[in-house]
Write a protein that holds these residues in place. Structure first.
Motif, PDB file in Angstrom:
ATOM      1  N   THR A  75     -43.075-133.343 -48.170  1.00 55.68           N
ATOM      2  CA  THR A  75     -42.038-133.531 -49.191  1.00 55.68           C
ATOM      3  C   THR A  75     -42.636-134.269 -50.377  1.00 55.68           C
ATOM      4  OG1 THR A  75     -40.329-133.653 -47.479  1.00 55.68           O
ATOM      5  CG2 THR A  75     -39.745-134.459 -49.668  1.00 55.68           C
ATOM      6  N   ILE A  76     -42.552-133.645 -51.554  1.00 53.57           N
ATOM      7  CA  ILE A  76     -43.095-134.255 -52.767  1.00 53.57           C
ATOM      8  C   ILE A  76     -41.973-134.313 -53.797  1.00 53.57           C
ATOM      9  CG2 ILE A  76     -44.898-134.198 -54.518  1.00 53.57           C
ATOM     10  CD1 ILE A  76     -46.532-132.453 -52.623  1.00 53.57           C
ATOM     11  N   THR A  77     -41.687-135.499 -54.273  1.00 56.34           N
ATOM     12  CA  THR A  77     -40.614-135.720 -55.237  1.00 56.34           C
ATOM     13  C   THR A  77     -41.213-136.055 -56.597  1.00 56.34           C
ATOM     14  OG1 THR A  77     -39.197-136.567 -53.465  1.00 56.34           O
ATOM     15  CG2 THR A  77     -38.547-137.080 -55.734  1.00 56.34           C
ATOM     16  N   PHE A  78     -40.818-135.294 -57.615  1.00 57.65           N
ATOM     17  CA  PHE A  78     -41.305-135.512 -58.976  1.00 57.65           C
ATOM     18  C   PHE A  78     -40.175-136.017 -59.862  1.00 57.65           C
ATOM     19  CE2 PHE A  78     -44.260-132.409 -57.290  1.00 57.65           C
ATOM     20  CZ  PHE A  78     -45.473-132.905 -57.724  1.00 57.65           C
ATOM     21  N   HIS A  79     -40.488-136.999 -60.690  1.00 57.73           N
ATOM     22  CA  HIS A  79     -39.540-137.541 -61.661  1.00 57.73           C
ATOM     23  C   HIS A  79     -40.036-137.156 -63.056  1.00 57.73           C
ATOM     24  CE1 HIS A  79     -37.769-139.878 -58.398  1.00 57.73           C
ATOM     25  NE2 HIS A  79     -39.021-140.128 -58.026  1.00 57.73           N
ATOM     26  N   GLY A 116     -47.980-119.263 -52.029  1.00 60.07           N
ATOM     27  CA  GLY A 116     -48.395-119.159 -50.631  1.00 60.07           C
ATOM     28  C   GLY A 116     -49.343-120.280 -50.255  1.00 60.07           C
ATOM     29  N   MET A 117     -50.256-120.631 -51.159  1.00 60.26           N
ATOM     30  CA  MET A 117     -51.182-121.736 -50.905  1.00 60.26           C
ATOM     31  C   MET A 117     -50.455-123.068 -50.840  1.00 60.26           C
ATOM     32  SD  MET A 117     -54.357-120.800 -53.389  1.00 60.26           S
ATOM     33  CE  MET A 117     -55.037-119.153 -53.449  1.00 60.26           C
ATOM     34  N   MET A 118     -49.286-123.136 -51.508  1.00 58.35           N
ATOM     35  CA  MET A 118     -48.466-124.347 -51.471  1.00 58.35           C
ATOM     36  C   MET A 118     -47.526-124.356 -50.262  1.00 58.35           C
ATOM     37  SD  MET A 118     -47.255-124.565 -55.452  1.00 58.35           S
ATOM     38  CE  MET A 118     -48.386-124.418 -56.814  1.00 58.35           C
ATOM     39  N   THR A 119     -47.549-123.301 -49.485  1.00 56.38           N
ATOM     40  CA  THR A 119     -46.660-123.052 -48.338  1.00 56.38           C
ATOM     41  C   THR A 119     -45.196-122.931 -48.764  1.00 56.38           C
ATOM     42  OG1 THR A 119     -46.238-125.349 -47.578  1.00 56.38           O
ATOM     43  CG2 THR A 119     -48.271-124.297 -46.811  1.00 56.38           C
ATOM     44  N   ILE A 120     -44.989-122.345 -49.954  1.00 48.98           N
ATOM     45  CA  ILE A 120     -43.636-122.081 -50.446  1.00 48.98           C
ATOM     46  C   ILE A 120     -43.385-120.580 -50.374  1.00 48.98           C
ATOM     47  CG2 ILE A 120     -42.116-122.135 -52.465  1.00 48.98           C
ATOM     48  CD1 ILE A 120     -43.637-124.656 -53.369  1.00 48.98           C
ATOM     49  N   SER A 121     -42.384-120.177 -49.599  1.00 45.35           N
ATOM     50  CA  SER A 121     -42.029-118.764 -49.490  1.00 45.35           C
ATOM     51  C   SER A 121     -40.565-118.501 -49.840  1.00 45.35           C
ATOM     52  CB  SER A 121     -42.311-118.257 -48.072  1.00 45.35           C
ATOM     53  OG  SER A 121     -41.556-118.993 -47.129  1.00 45.35           O
ATOM     54  N   GLU A 128     -36.011-128.026 -54.970  1.00 48.13           N
ATOM     55  CA  GLU A 128     -34.645-128.520 -55.156  1.00 48.13           C
ATOM     56  C   GLU A 128     -34.544-129.418 -56.388  1.00 48.13           C
ATOM     57  OE1 GLU A 128     -31.523-131.464 -52.770  1.00 48.13           O
ATOM     58  OE2 GLU A 128     -33.591-131.223 -52.055  1.00 48.13           O
ATOM     59  N   ALA A 129     -33.600-129.076 -57.267  1.00 46.00           N
ATOM     60  CA  ALA A 129     -33.280-129.944 -58.403  1.00 46.00           C
ATOM     61  C   ALA A 129     -32.217-130.929 -57.946  1.00 46.00           C
ATOM     62  CB  ALA A 129     -32.780-129.112 -59.574  1.00 46.00           C
ATOM     63  N   VAL A 130     -32.622-132.160 -57.691  1.00 44.15           N
ATOM     64  CA  VAL A 130     -31.699-133.191 -57.208  1.00 44.15           C
ATOM     65  C   VAL A 130     -30.779-133.635 -58.338  1.00 44.15           C
ATOM     66  CG1 VAL A 130     -31.550-135.507 -56.221  1.00 44.15           C
ATOM     67  CG2 VAL A 130     -33.345-133.940 -55.476  1.00 44.15           C
ATOM     68  N   LEU A 139     -42.278-128.543 -48.502  1.00 46.01           N
ATOM     69  CA  LEU A 139     -43.319-127.620 -48.060  1.00 46.01           C
ATOM     70  C   LEU A 139     -43.187-127.322 -46.571  1.00 46.01           C
ATOM     71  CD1 LEU A 139     -46.362-129.229 -49.917  1.00 46.01           C
ATOM     72  CD2 LEU A 139     -44.658-127.618 -50.808  1.00 46.01           C
ATOM     73  N   LYS A 140     -43.557-126.097 -46.187  1.00 44.44           N
ATOM     74  CA  LYS A 140     -43.545-125.758 -44.755  1.00 44.44           C
ATOM     75  C   LYS A 140     -44.595-126.576 -44.014  1.00 44.44           C
ATOM     76  CE  LYS A 140     -41.888-121.024 -45.018  1.00 44.44           C
ATOM     77  NZ  LYS A 140     -42.230-119.612 -44.816  1.00 44.44           N
ATOM     78  N   GLU A 141     -45.730-126.747 -44.658  1.00 44.17           N
ATOM     79  CA  GLU A 141     -46.830-127.534 -44.106  1.00 44.17           C
ATOM     80  C   GLU A 141     -47.429-128.365 -45.229  1.00 44.17           C
ATOM     81  OE1 GLU A 141     -47.567-127.558 -40.960  1.00 44.17           O
ATOM     82  OE2 GLU A 141     -46.313-125.863 -40.354  1.00 44.17           O
ATOM     83  N   ALA A 142     -48.030-129.469 -44.885  1.00 43.13           N
ATOM     84  CA  ALA A 142     -48.732-130.256 -45.894  1.00 43.13           C
ATOM     85  C   ALA A 142     -49.860-129.410 -46.474  1.00 43.13           C
ATOM     86  CB  ALA A 142     -49.292-131.530 -45.271  1.00 43.13           C
ATOM     87  N   SER A 143     -49.957-129.375 -47.783  1.00 40.46           N
ATOM     88  CA  SER A 143     -50.992-128.579 -48.436  1.00 40.46           C
ATOM     89  C   SER A 143     -51.926-129.499 -49.214  1.00 40.46           C
ATOM     90  CB  SER A 143     -50.363-127.563 -49.400  1.00 40.46           C
ATOM     91  OG  SER A 143     -51.357-126.949 -50.187  1.00 40.46           O
ATOM     92  N   PRO A 144     -53.196-129.572 -48.800  1.00 41.58           N
ATOM     93  CA  PRO A 144     -54.139-130.434 -49.522  1.00 41.58           C
ATOM     94  C   PRO A 144     -54.392-129.952 -50.947  1.00 41.58           C
ATOM     95  CG  PRO A 144     -55.293-129.086 -47.904  1.00 41.58           C
ATOM     96  CD  PRO A 144     -53.831-128.869 -47.677  1.00 41.58           C
ATOM     97  N   MET A 145     -53.973-128.713 -51.245  1.00 42.33           N
ATOM     98  CA  MET A 145     -54.203-128.158 -52.579  1.00 42.33           C
ATOM     99  C   MET A 145     -53.008-128.336 -53.509  1.00 42.33           C
ATOM    100  SD  MET A 145     -56.100-124.616 -51.558  1.00 42.33           S
ATOM    101  CE  MET A 145     -56.400-124.205 -53.259  1.00 42.33           C
ATOM    102  N   MET A 146     -51.875-128.793 -52.992  1.00 40.68           N
ATOM    103  CA  MET A 146     -50.624-128.773 -53.754  1.00 40.68           C
ATOM    104  C   MET A 146     -50.740-129.428 -55.131  1.00 40.68           C
ATOM    105  SD  MET A 146     -47.462-127.879 -53.839  1.00 40.68           S
ATOM    106  CE  MET A 146     -45.904-128.294 -54.608  1.00 40.68           C
TER     107      MET A 146
END
Length: 199
Positions: A75-79, A116-121, A128-130, A139-146
């Motif tokens: 889970t990555i939250t951006f402001h 796909g590399m971000m594990t977003i399908s 999600e826009a909070v 993310l479905k899985e943690a992605s070291p490239m995200m």
């Protein structure tokens, strides 16, 4: 050669812009245009070396001024920075970020591979826009490239309102309109484009 006003930079290239769509360009001139016209959530840190600046491996905020990554990395939250606007005056919000990733996945361009590399399908459940300033990636899985993928020009944030207004039944993502038009979010705006001549 003709005299060039000092406030102009002239670059001669042996090719033309293939498209002004950040999610579809494949040419070097297209890259140069997108790089100057659009911004992303993140960018690389810069480091001075003499009179020049170089990118480093570090990541810094561009449209996002801060972000948090959950302990499991999924889970990555951006402001978003306050007061962001597109060149046409429309406010740039978390909904535009969601739209950008939905278009990247469903719009038919090569950017779907990056998701796909971000594990977003499924953007509907994973981006999600909070609120207007906050977007969360699940993310479905943690992605070291995200984070490094979010630096790429192909995920430059697009104006949902404007693209929706140019969408058609046959072209729901306004791909045709985006080939020769822009809704800039970066430091420069495109004044003119004459294919085969200049921009």
């Amino acid at each position: 050669p003709p005299e060039v006003p000092k406030e102009k930079i002239v670059i001669a290239l042996p090719a033309d812009i293939d498209t002004l769509d950040p999610q579809g360009f494949k040419s070097i001139p297209g890259y140069y245009a997108i790089q100057n016209l659009y911004d992303q959530l993140l960018d690389y840190e810069l480091e001075a070396y003499g009179d020049h600046w170089y990118t480093t491996e570090g990541i810094r905020g561009m449209m996002a001024d801060e972000w948090e990554v959950s302990e499991d990395g999924k889970t990555i939250t951006f402001h978003l920075r306050e007061g962001l606007k597109f060149a046409n005056g429309n406010p740039l919000t978390a909904e535009d970020v969601v739209y950008t990733f939905d278009r990247a996945l469903k719009g038919g361009a090569y950017t779907g591979i990056l998701l796909g590399m971000m594990t977003i399908s499924d953007v509907a459940t994973q981006v999600e826009a909070v609120d207007e300033q906050t977007v969360v990636f699940h993310l479905k899985e943690a992605s070291p490239m995200m984070l490094k993928l979010l630096v790429l020009n192909v995920v430059s944030v697009l104006d949902k309102e404007t693209l929706d207004s140019h969408a058609t039944t046959d072209d729901p993502w306004a791909n045709e309109w985006m080939k020769t038009n822009t809704v800039e979010s970066g430091p420069y705006v495109l004044k003119s484009l004459t294919p085969g001549v200049g921009w």
